[in-house]
Motif scaffolding. Structure first.
Motif, PDB file in Angstrom:
ATOM      1  N   MET A 321      41.930  36.007 -13.364  1.00  0.00           N
ATOM      2  CA  MET A 321      40.882  35.013 -13.563  1.00  0.00           C
ATOM      3  C   MET A 321      39.792  35.458 -14.511  1.00  0.00           C
ATOM      4  O   MET A 321      39.255  34.658 -15.285  1.00  0.00           O
ATOM      5  N   ASP A 322      39.434  36.745 -14.496  1.00  0.00           N
ATOM      6  CA  ASP A 322      38.339  37.189 -15.349  1.00  0.00           C
ATOM      7  C   ASP A 322      38.754  37.342 -16.809  1.00  0.00           C
ATOM      8  O   ASP A 322      37.903  37.571 -17.678  1.00  0.00           O
ATOM      9  N   ALA A 323      40.047  37.204 -17.086  1.00  0.00           N
ATOM     10  CA  ALA A 323      40.533  37.314 -18.467  1.00  0.00           C
ATOM     11  C   ALA A 323      40.999  35.974 -19.023  1.00  0.00           C
ATOM     12  O   ALA A 323      41.479  35.891 -20.148  1.00  0.00           O
ATOM     13  N   LEU A 324      40.849  34.922 -18.233  1.00  0.00           N
ATOM     14  CA  LEU A 324      41.397  33.618 -18.589  1.00  0.00           C
ATOM     15  C   LEU A 324      40.545  32.929 -19.653  1.00  0.00           C
ATOM     16  O   LEU A 324      39.314  32.920 -19.574  1.00  0.00           O
ATOM     17  N   THR A 325      41.219  32.338 -20.646  1.00  0.00           N
ATOM     18  CA  THR A 325      40.525  31.584 -21.687  1.00  0.00           C
ATOM     19  C   THR A 325      41.135  30.194 -21.803  1.00  0.00           C
ATOM     20  O   THR A 325      42.264  29.952 -21.363  1.00  0.00           O
ATOM     21  N   GLY A 336      54.591  23.305 -21.011  1.00  0.00           N
ATOM     22  CA  GLY A 336      55.067  22.460 -19.919  1.00  0.00           C
ATOM     23  C   GLY A 336      54.723  22.940 -18.528  1.00  0.00           C
ATOM     24  O   GLY A 336      55.274  22.451 -17.540  1.00  0.00           O
ATOM     25  N   HIS A 337      53.806  23.898 -18.401  1.00  0.00           N
ATOM     26  CA  HIS A 337      53.411  24.396 -17.079  1.00  0.00           C
ATOM     27  C   HIS A 337      52.698  23.303 -16.294  1.00  0.00           C
ATOM     28  O   HIS A 337      51.719  22.730 -16.759  1.00  0.00           O
ATOM     29  N   LYS A 338      53.180  23.050 -15.092  1.00  0.00           N
ATOM     30  CA  LYS A 338      52.528  22.093 -14.199  1.00  0.00           C
ATOM     31  C   LYS A 338      51.821  22.801 -13.041  1.00  0.00           C
ATOM     32  O   LYS A 338      50.901  22.239 -12.445  1.00  0.00           O
ATOM     33  N   THR A 339      52.267  23.999 -12.705  1.00  0.00           N
ATOM     34  CA  THR A 339      51.673  24.765 -11.609  1.00  0.00           C
ATOM     35  C   THR A 339      51.343  26.170 -12.094  1.00  0.00           C
ATOM     36  O   THR A 339      52.158  26.802 -12.769  1.00  0.00           O
ATOM     37  N   VAL A 340      50.164  26.635 -11.735  1.00  0.00           N
ATOM     38  CA  VAL A 340      49.743  27.987 -12.099  1.00  0.00           C
ATOM     39  C   VAL A 340      49.213  28.665 -10.843  1.00  0.00           C
ATOM     40  O   VAL A 340      48.619  28.017  -9.972  1.00  0.00           O
ATOM     41  N   ALA A 341      49.421  29.979 -10.731  1.00  0.00           N
ATOM     42  CA  ALA A 341      48.970  30.746  -9.565  1.00  0.00           C
ATOM     43  C   ALA A 341      47.841  31.690  -9.949  1.00  0.00           C
ATOM     44  O   ALA A 341      47.878  32.328 -11.010  1.00  0.00           O
ATOM     45  N   ILE A 342      46.828  31.757  -9.093  1.00  0.00           N
ATOM     46  CA  ILE A 342      45.779  32.755  -9.217  1.00  0.00           C
ATOM     47  C   ILE A 342      45.597  33.424  -7.849  1.00  0.00           C
ATOM     48  O   ILE A 342      46.007  32.870  -6.833  1.00  0.00           O
ATOM     49  N   ILE A 377      48.342  20.730 -13.416  1.00  0.00           N
ATOM     50  CA  ILE A 377      48.301  19.718 -12.353  1.00  0.00           C
ATOM     51  C   ILE A 377      48.136  20.347 -10.977  1.00  0.00           C
ATOM     52  O   ILE A 377      47.333  19.888 -10.164  1.00  0.00           O
ATOM     53  N   ASN A 378      48.906  21.396 -10.698  1.00  0.00           N
ATOM     54  CA  ASN A 378      48.896  22.018  -9.367  1.00  0.00           C
ATOM     55  C   ASN A 378      48.415  23.462  -9.459  1.00  0.00           C
ATOM     56  O   ASN A 378      48.688  24.162 -10.439  1.00  0.00           O
ATOM     57  N   LEU A 379      47.751  23.900  -8.414  1.00  0.00           N
ATOM     58  CA  LEU A 379      47.197  25.245  -8.384  1.00  0.00           C
ATOM     59  C   LEU A 379      47.655  25.950  -7.118  1.00  0.00           C
ATOM     60  O   LEU A 379      47.572  25.399  -6.021  1.00  0.00           O
ATOM     61  N   LYS A 380      48.133  27.191  -7.267  1.00  0.00           N
ATOM     62  CA  LYS A 380      48.523  27.999  -6.113  1.00  0.00           C
ATOM     63  C   LYS A 380      47.528  29.140  -5.958  1.00  0.00           C
ATOM     64  O   LYS A 380      47.201  29.828  -6.927  1.00  0.00           O
ATOM     65  N   LEU A 381      47.056  29.333  -4.728  1.00  0.00           N
ATOM     66  CA  LEU A 381      46.066  30.369  -4.429  1.00  0.00           C
ATOM     67  C   LEU A 381      46.651  31.383  -3.463  1.00  0.00           C
ATOM     68  O   LEU A 381      47.204  31.007  -2.428  1.00  0.00           O
ATOM     69  N   TYR A 382      46.529  32.668  -3.776  1.00  0.00           N
ATOM     70  CA  TYR A 382      47.001  33.736  -2.893  1.00  0.00           C
ATOM     71  C   TYR A 382      45.820  34.388  -2.174  1.00  0.00           C
ATOM     72  O   TYR A 382      44.835  34.787  -2.800  1.00  0.00           O
ATOM     73  N   SER A 425      48.480  29.961  -0.172  1.00  0.00           N
ATOM     74  CA  SER A 425      49.497  30.887   0.328  1.00  0.00           C
ATOM     75  C   SER A 425      48.796  32.082   0.967  1.00  0.00           C
ATOM     76  O   SER A 425      48.112  32.854   0.287  1.00  0.00           O
ATOM     77  N   VAL A 426      48.963  32.226   2.279  1.00  0.00           N
ATOM     78  CA  VAL A 426      48.259  33.249   3.051  1.00  0.00           C
ATOM     79  C   VAL A 426      49.253  34.297   3.546  1.00  0.00           C
ATOM     80  O   VAL A 426      50.275  33.948   4.139  1.00  0.00           O
ATOM     81  N   ASN A 427      48.965  35.556   3.293  1.00  0.00           N
ATOM     82  CA  ASN A 427      49.863  36.638   3.682  1.00  0.00           C
ATOM     83  C   ASN A 427      49.087  37.734   4.399  1.00  0.00           C
ATOM     84  O   ASN A 427      47.987  38.095   3.981  1.00  0.00           O
ATOM     85  N   PRO A 428      49.644  38.288   5.467  1.00  0.00           N
ATOM     86  CA  PRO A 428      48.972  39.391   6.158  1.00  0.00           C
ATOM     87  C   PRO A 428      48.912  40.645   5.287  1.00  0.00           C
ATOM     88  O   PRO A 428      49.867  40.957   4.558  1.00  0.00           O
TER      89      PRO A 428
END
Length: 567
Positions: A321-325, A336-342, A377-382, A425-428
């Motif tokens: 995230m801190d390097a994203l432009t 064609g990316h519709k989903t990105v994960a951070i 369009i869609n965002l995935k969060l870890y 997305s939640v992981n122990p």
């Protein structure tokens, strides 16, 4: 070529790039085994690279084996020639995930090979363990194998193959020779001793072998390619050509084993990468960039522009995230990316500082806005739960951060006329070897269940949000296997049959809590300390203390000399 089983024949028929050598006796015959199904194995870049490196040699033949599908019938045979495992000189397991340990007894059974090395005869193949699990903690598998490759394949293979190729030598003579090779661990030459409390007291060895095995790594990535040389649609990344950009990571997230065992950070030159891209584009339009930290690549913009200029598309697994432009996002959108994960990893600043994430909420929300405005369009969060010292307030902070993220996502999406989904997305947290948090306990299952219920309830009230979490049973098993010692090996056949972990462990006189939820003392000897990663244990302990005190450590730089690996 031997006749193939129907499923094997179908998989092979849909591949491009596979190498099939004639079965010549003068060649060393290597069975390369991925202890999971074809779909998972062919997604693994390390597995593909080893396959390519071995088959590039005229003196070596390598064929692939995978765990058969549940509905498969007939014996276990290779993809290339329908050969059986026992026909080979060497059976080489490439293991990247601890939970795949449970598939290894199944493969030995299907092959008709004794599981433990002491039970195999002179005429049975030598069994080798490689892959990242081999140099994080190989001890749970040590009684099963003859040889363990400690480190990356490229600097290890030449000497390894040279000795294994000596067919006139006995197994024992080869093992003695191999024990003298840097990065080769012969577990039968070492004997662990345990205290009455069950901790490791000492690792005894013959004076003729080194006390520890130094991990080997490829200093110059330009000297070797790493990409998916065999293309198939029957895999997670079947629509793209993968290419490895770099190895290692400079950021030092304190929970991440890959960030420590692949040190020091290294990258390929732009020209080399573009030549790999050219080869990939002959097979697929989309190029998947692979690295622990793709965004840290020094010429990432030029690389992405080069792919787009060649008519290709760009894919990355996740973004820092801190390097994203805005330009980065524009390239992903154009591909064609519709989903990105951070990966915020934690909701509170206290927990992010503990793991040395090095970002604050403002950086996270800025990245979210950039992605939304860029047309993703869609965002995935870890997120991680169960970190050391986690409080109810830290858990509540996850839901609060998600709410802020979704507010931005919905507002920008509404302006653009399309509101996508935010996937949580939640992981122990699992304390892994060779990380600063290796001394920390994993949270108790009951505590983790409570946290998951709390988050599920909170997130259910947030629109356009979906909640996923890892199985706690699988996470506990992973922690048990990743932190285990040689005594774990005897449990693997029972665990492979799907038995209850706690019941099986108790039956063998062991204790899950001893491995999983126990805080370690500073000077405890760990099973994985048979490996020398090149990073002093004292440095990791200092980082652990800094974590508990909420102190950040800046990313390492060449010559910083903090840990001794980058100097």
């Amino acid at each position: 070529m031997k006749s193939k089983r129907p499923k094997t024949a179908t998989l092979y028929a849909h591949e491009t790039g596979a190498i099939v050598h004639d079965w010549i006796e003068d060649r060393l015959h290597v069975a390369l085994v991925y202890p999971n199904h074809y779909y998972q194995g062919m997604s693994n870049l390390g597995f593909q690279t080893v396959y390519h490196l071995l088959n590039q040699r005229n003196d070596t033949l390598c064929e692939r084996f995978f765990l058969p599908e549940a509905d498969s019938t007939g014996p276990l045979t290779s993809i290339e020639n329908n050969s059986s495992l026992t026909e080979f000189d060497v059976v080489a397991f490439s293991v990247s995930f601890e939970n795949d340990y449970l598939n290894i007894p199944k493969i030995f059974t299907l092959a008709g090979l004794p599981l433990f090395s002491e039970d195999r005869s002179e005429t049975d193949p030598l069994v080798l363990l490689g892959g990242v699990c081999a140099f994080i903690n190989p001890e749970p598998l040590a009684p099963l194998v003859d040889i363990i490759a400690i480190g990356e394949a490229e600097p290890l293979l030449a000497d390894l193959i040279s000795i294994l190729h000596e067919k006139s030598h006995s197994k024992q003579a080869k093992l003695v020779q191999l024990s003298e090779v840097a990065g080769i661990y012969v577990p039968s030459f070492y004997r662990p001793e345990y205290t009455a409390e069950g901790t490791l007291e000492a690792i005894h060895s013959d004076n003729s072998v080194p006390k520890t095995i130094r991990r080997q790594y490829l200093a110059d990535l330009d000297s070797s390619e790493s990409r998916n040389f065999v293309q198939t649609e029957a895999t997670e990344f079947g629509t793209m050509a993968l290419t490895e950009v770099s190895r290692g990571c400079s950021h030092g997230c304190r929970f991440c084993a890959a960030g420590y065992v692949y040190q020091p950070p290294r990258e390929r030159s732009l020209n080399i990468l573009l030549s790999q891209v050219d080869k990939g584009l002959c097979q697929r339009k989309r190029i998947g960039l692979v690295a622990a930290a793709v965004a840290d690549y020094s010429k990432i913009g030029l690389l992405q522009e080069g792919i787009l200029a060649r008519g290709g598309e760009v894919s990355v697994a996740s973004l820092r995230m801190d390097a994203l432009t805005a330009q980065d996002i524009s390239r992903l959108h154009a591909s064609g990316h519709k989903t990105v994960a951070i990966a915020p990893e934690a909701g509170s600043q206290r927990m992010r500082d503990l793991i040395n994430k090095g970002i604050d909420e403002a950086i996270i929300l800025r990245a979210v806005r950039l992605l939304a405005e860029g047309g993703i369009i869609n965002l995935k969060l870890y997120f991680l739960i169960g970190l050391p010292g986690e409080s109810p307030e830290d858990v509540a902070a996850i839901a609060d951060l998600v709410s802020k993220i979704v507010t931005i996502w919905r507002a920008v999406g509404s302006e653009k006329g399309r509101v996508g989904t935010v996937i949580l997305s939640v992981n122990p947290f699992i304390p892994k070897p060779f990380t600063p948090l290796q001394w920390a306990p994993m949270a108790e299952e009951n505590s983790l269940k409570k946290t998951i219920r709390t988050l599920q309830s909170a997130v259910s009230k947030i629109p356009n949000t979906r909640f996923n979490h890892e199985s706690l049973r699988a996470a506990t098993l992973q922690a048990f296997l990743s932190r285990g010692d040689r005594r774990i090996a005897m449990l693997l056949p029972a665990l492979a049959e799907g038995g209850n972990l706690r019941q099986i462990v108790k039956k063998y006189g062991l204790d899950v809590a001893h491995y999983v939820t126990r805080t370690r003392s500073q000077n405890e000897l760990f099973p994985w300390e048979i490996i020398d990663q090149g990073m002093p244990k004292a440095y990791l302990w200092t980082e652990y203390q800094r974590a508990l005190n909420g102190q950040l450590t800046p990313p390492c730089q060449p010559g910083c000399r903090r840990c001794g690996l980058c100097s």
